[in-house]
Design an enzyme around this catalytic site. Structure first.
Site, PDB file in Angstrom:
ATOM      1  N   ASP A  10     -35.978  36.301 -19.678  1.00  0.00           N
ATOM      2  CA  ASP A  10     -36.234  37.669 -20.128  1.00  0.00           C
ATOM      3  C   ASP A  10     -37.228  38.269 -19.129  1.00  0.00           C
ATOM      4  O   ASP A  10     -38.352  37.781 -19.008  1.00  0.00           O
ATOM      5  CB  ASP A  10     -36.832  37.610 -21.537  1.00  0.00           C
ATOM      6  CG  ASP A  10     -37.175  38.991 -22.074  1.00  0.00           C
ATOM      7  OD1 ASP A  10     -37.150  39.974 -21.306  1.00  0.00           O
ATOM      8  OD2 ASP A  10     -37.479  39.067 -23.276  1.00  0.00           O
ATOM      9  N   ILE A  11     -36.810  39.295 -18.434  1.00  0.00           N
ATOM     10  CA  ILE A  11     -37.645  39.831 -17.353  1.00  0.00           C
ATOM     11  C   ILE A  11     -38.987  40.363 -17.866  1.00  0.00           C
ATOM     12  O   ILE A  11     -39.972  40.388 -17.129  1.00  0.00           O
ATOM     13  CB  ILE A  11     -36.873  40.900 -16.538  1.00  0.00           C
ATOM     14  CG1 ILE A  11     -37.487  41.039 -15.139  1.00  0.00           C
ATOM     15  CG2 ILE A  11     -36.805  42.234 -17.270  1.00  0.00           C
ATOM     16  CD1 ILE A  11     -36.608  41.754 -14.149  1.00  0.00           C
ATOM     17  N   ASN A  24     -32.455  54.891 -16.686  1.00  0.00           N
ATOM     18  CA  ASN A  24     -31.542  56.016 -16.438  1.00  0.00           C
ATOM     19  C   ASN A  24     -32.396  57.174 -15.939  1.00  0.00           C
ATOM     20  O   ASN A  24     -33.622  57.107 -15.990  1.00  0.00           O
ATOM     21  CB  ASN A  24     -30.746  56.386 -17.696  1.00  0.00           C
ATOM     22  CG  ASN A  24     -31.649  56.792 -18.837  1.00  0.00           C
ATOM     23  OD1 ASN A  24     -32.351  57.798 -18.756  1.00  0.00           O
ATOM     24  ND2 ASN A  24     -31.666  55.994 -19.892  1.00  0.00           N
ATOM     25  N   GLY A  32     -30.314  47.959 -23.298  1.00  0.00           N
ATOM     26  CA  GLY A  32     -30.364  46.903 -22.293  1.00  0.00           C
ATOM     27  C   GLY A  32     -31.775  46.518 -21.872  1.00  0.00           C
ATOM     28  O   GLY A  32     -32.693  46.480 -22.700  1.00  0.00           O
ATOM     29  N   VAL A  33     -31.932  46.263 -20.595  1.00  0.00           N
ATOM     30  CA  VAL A  33     -33.228  45.813 -20.083  1.00  0.00           C
ATOM     31  C   VAL A  33     -34.276  46.924 -20.201  1.00  0.00           C
ATOM     32  O   VAL A  33     -35.463  46.664 -20.427  1.00  0.00           O
ATOM     33  CB  VAL A  33     -33.072  45.258 -18.639  1.00  0.00           C
ATOM     34  CG1 VAL A  33     -32.827  46.338 -17.632  1.00  0.00           C
ATOM     35  CG2 VAL A  33     -34.276  44.419 -18.246  1.00  0.00           C
ATOM     36  N   ASP A  34     -33.840  48.153 -20.092  1.00  0.00           N
ATOM     37  CA  ASP A  34     -34.726  49.322 -20.237  1.00  0.00           C
ATOM     38  C   ASP A  34     -35.370  49.325 -21.630  1.00  0.00           C
ATOM     39  O   ASP A  34     -36.609  49.448 -21.766  1.00  0.00           O
ATOM     40  CB  ASP A  34     -33.875  50.591 -20.018  1.00  0.00           C
ATOM     41  CG  ASP A  34     -34.690  51.853 -19.833  1.00  0.00           C
ATOM     42  OD1 ASP A  34     -35.922  51.763 -19.737  1.00  0.00           O
ATOM     43  OD2 ASP A  34     -34.075  52.937 -19.763  1.00  0.00           O
ATOM     44  N   THR A 124     -25.260  46.225 -13.806  1.00  0.00           N
ATOM     45  CA  THR A 124     -24.170  45.312 -14.203  1.00  0.00           C
ATOM     46  C   THR A 124     -23.977  45.224 -15.722  1.00  0.00           C
ATOM     47  O   THR A 124     -23.127  44.475 -16.188  1.00  0.00           O
ATOM     48  CB  THR A 124     -24.386  43.886 -13.670  1.00  0.00           C
ATOM     49  OG1 THR A 124     -25.569  43.342 -14.284  1.00  0.00           O
ATOM     50  CG2 THR A 124     -24.522  43.868 -12.167  1.00  0.00           C
ATOM     51  N   GLY A 125     -24.777  45.978 -16.479  1.00  0.00           N
ATOM     52  CA  GLY A 125     -24.613  45.985 -17.933  1.00  0.00           C
ATOM     53  C   GLY A 125     -23.872  47.239 -18.350  1.00  0.00           C
ATOM     54  O   GLY A 125     -22.692  47.431 -18.029  1.00  0.00           O
ATOM     55  N   TYR A 127     -23.868  50.143 -17.252  1.00  0.00           N
ATOM     56  CA  TYR A 127     -23.327  50.954 -16.152  1.00  0.00           C
ATOM     57  C   TYR A 127     -22.085  50.349 -15.477  1.00  0.00           C
ATOM     58  O   TYR A 127     -21.508  50.963 -14.577  1.00  0.00           O
ATOM     59  CB  TYR A 127     -24.423  51.254 -15.120  1.00  0.00           C
ATOM     60  CG  TYR A 127     -25.365  52.389 -15.522  1.00  0.00           C
ATOM     61  CD1 TYR A 127     -25.224  53.046 -16.753  1.00  0.00           C
ATOM     62  CD2 TYR A 127     -26.381  52.810 -14.681  1.00  0.00           C
ATOM     63  CE1 TYR A 127     -26.075  54.072 -17.130  1.00  0.00           C
ATOM     64  CE2 TYR A 127     -27.239  53.849 -15.049  1.00  0.00           C
ATOM     65  CZ  TYR A 127     -27.075  54.474 -16.273  1.00  0.00           C
ATOM     66  OH  TYR A 127     -27.924  55.502 -16.633  1.00  0.00           O
TER      67      TYR A 127
HETATM   68  N1  AR6 Z   1     -34.162  40.493 -19.002  1.00  0.00           N
HETATM   69  C1  AR6 Z   1     -33.345  40.359 -17.939  1.00  0.00           C
HETATM   70  N2  AR6 Z   1     -32.128  40.923 -17.865  1.00  0.00           N
HETATM   71  C2  AR6 Z   1     -31.719  41.661 -18.924  1.00  0.00           C
HETATM   72  C3  AR6 Z   1     -32.510  41.867 -20.076  1.00  0.00           C
HETATM   73  C4  AR6 Z   1     -33.782  41.245 -20.094  1.00  0.00           C
HETATM   74  N3  AR6 Z   1     -34.613  41.374 -21.136  1.00  0.00           N
HETATM   75  N4  AR6 Z   1     -31.810  42.655 -20.937  1.00  0.00           N
HETATM   76  C5  AR6 Z   1     -30.623  42.930 -20.366  1.00  0.00           C
HETATM   77  N5  AR6 Z   1     -30.560  42.335 -19.140  1.00  0.00           N
HETATM   78  P1  AR6 Z   1     -28.409  47.106 -18.447  1.00  0.00           P
HETATM   79  P2  AR6 Z   1     -27.540  49.024 -16.397  1.00  0.00           P
HETATM   80  C6  AR6 Z   1     -29.486  42.367 -18.144  1.00  0.00           C
HETATM   81  O1  AR6 Z   1     -27.318  47.538 -19.348  1.00  0.00           O
HETATM   82  O2  AR6 Z   1     -26.180  48.436 -16.366  1.00  0.00           O
HETATM   83  C7  AR6 Z   1     -29.906  51.431 -20.362  1.00  0.00           C
HETATM   84  O3  AR6 Z   1     -29.560  52.063 -21.560  1.00  0.00           O
HETATM   85  C8  AR6 Z   1     -28.084  42.650 -18.628  1.00  0.00           C
HETATM   86  O4  AR6 Z   1     -27.482  41.459 -19.140  1.00  0.00           O
HETATM   87  O5  AR6 Z   1     -29.762  46.903 -19.022  1.00  0.00           O
HETATM   88  O6  AR6 Z   1     -28.220  49.342 -15.108  1.00  0.00           O
HETATM   89  C9  AR6 Z   1     -30.619  52.378 -19.406  1.00  0.00           C
HETATM   90  O7  AR6 Z   1     -31.439  53.304 -20.094  1.00  0.00           O
HETATM   91  C10 AR6 Z   1     -27.424  43.109 -17.348  1.00  0.00           C
HETATM   92  O8  AR6 Z   1     -27.001  41.991 -16.573  1.00  0.00           O
HETATM   93  O9  AR6 Z   1     -28.622  48.165 -17.219  1.00  0.00           O
HETATM   94  C11 AR6 Z   1     -29.466  53.070 -18.734  1.00  0.00           C
HETATM   95  O10 AR6 Z   1     -28.979  54.138 -19.492  1.00  0.00           O
HETATM   96  C12 AR6 Z   1     -28.561  43.785 -16.588  1.00  0.00           C
HETATM   97  O11 AR6 Z   1     -29.759  43.433 -17.273  1.00  0.00           O
HETATM   98  C13 AR6 Z   1     -28.413  51.993 -18.635  1.00  0.00           C
HETATM   99  O12 AR6 Z   1     -28.710  51.072 -19.687  1.00  0.00           O
HETATM  100  C14 AR6 Z   1     -28.455  45.293 -16.517  1.00  0.00           C
HETATM  101  O13 AR6 Z   1     -27.918  45.783 -17.731  1.00  0.00           O
HETATM  102  C15 AR6 Z   1     -28.501  51.235 -17.332  1.00  0.00           C
HETATM  103  O14 AR6 Z   1     -27.421  50.358 -17.252  1.00  0.00           O
END
Ligand code: AR6
Length: 175
Positions: A10-11, A24, A32-34, A124-125, A127
């Site tokens: 978990d980052i 975003n 997601g991670v945000d 990669t999530g 988006y």
């Molecule tokens: N630690 C590490 N990696 C993570 C964590 C975590 N706690 N949580 C998720 N991931 P995403 P995007 C991974 O969807 O595709 C948000 O709503 C996840 O498995 O977080 O850039 C923003 O506000 C995936 O591999 O980001 C934007 O609107 C990676 O993080 C949108 O999502 C990225 O997934 C951005 O989408």
């Protein structure tokens, strides 16, 4: 390359100078991670994002750019917010925009005095960026930048083992 660490986790728990947020352009949080970063880091991050929006980016942070805020309650000192490309919208610019996220985040990390930084797999999530293509871009971009910065350490932090394995397999022949 021993400047690059590849791990599962978990980052928000990374004890490094800066962690990167896959944000975003609103910088107002999301899923997601945000979402995880804002939840764990607390209101200090959102307040700093609001100030950046007001003073620097009233129309939102453009895709590929990056900005730093304090990290609130997180073990990291800074969160570097970057906006990855939405895969079905970025057309011919996808690779360039994704590479810019890594380049600009690393640049900001250096500007704020960090020597270690942890990246999630940007775009990669939600988006929808294909993981293998994203792995190539992330690894090549970071590897090139580190050639000129032998004092920096970069971690790639994957949320699960499967994603880490895809990344490792993709970059294997290049290591
Ligand atoms: N630690 C590490 N990696 C993570 C964590 C975590 N706690 N949580 C998720 N991931 P995403 P995007 C991974 O969807 O595709 C948000 O709503 C996840 O498995 O977080 O850039 C923003 O506000 C995936 O591999 O980001 C934007 O609107 C990676 O993080 C949108 O999502 C990225 O997934 C951005 O989408």
């Amino acid at each position: 390359m021993d400047q690059i660490i590849i791990k599962t986790g978990d980052i928000t728990e990374e004890n490094v100078c800066a962690i990167v947020n896959a944000a975003n352009s609103s910088l107002m949080g999301g899923g997601g991670v945000d979402g995880a970063i804002h939840r764990a880091g607390g209101t200090q991050i959102l307040e700093a994002c609001r100030k950046i929006r007001k003073e620097q980016y009233p129309d939102g942070l453009p895709t590929g750019e990056a900005v730093a805020t304090p990290a609130g309650n997180l073990p990291a000192k800074f969160v570097i917010h970057t906006v990855g490309p939405v895969y079905h919208l970025c057309g011919d610019n996808c690779a360039l925009l994704l590479a810019s996220c890594y380049t600009n985040a690393l640049k900001i990390a250096i500007e704020v005095g960090c020597k270690d930084i942890a990246f999630p797999a940007i775009s990669t999530g939600i988006y929808g960026y294909p993981k293998v293509e994203a792995a190539h871009i992330a690894y090549e971009t970071v590897k090139d930048l580190l050639k000129e910065r032998d004092d920096m350490k970069v971690s790639f932090v994957f949320h699960n083992n499967e994603d880490k394995e895809i990344f490792l397999k993709t970059i294997q022949e290049k290591r």
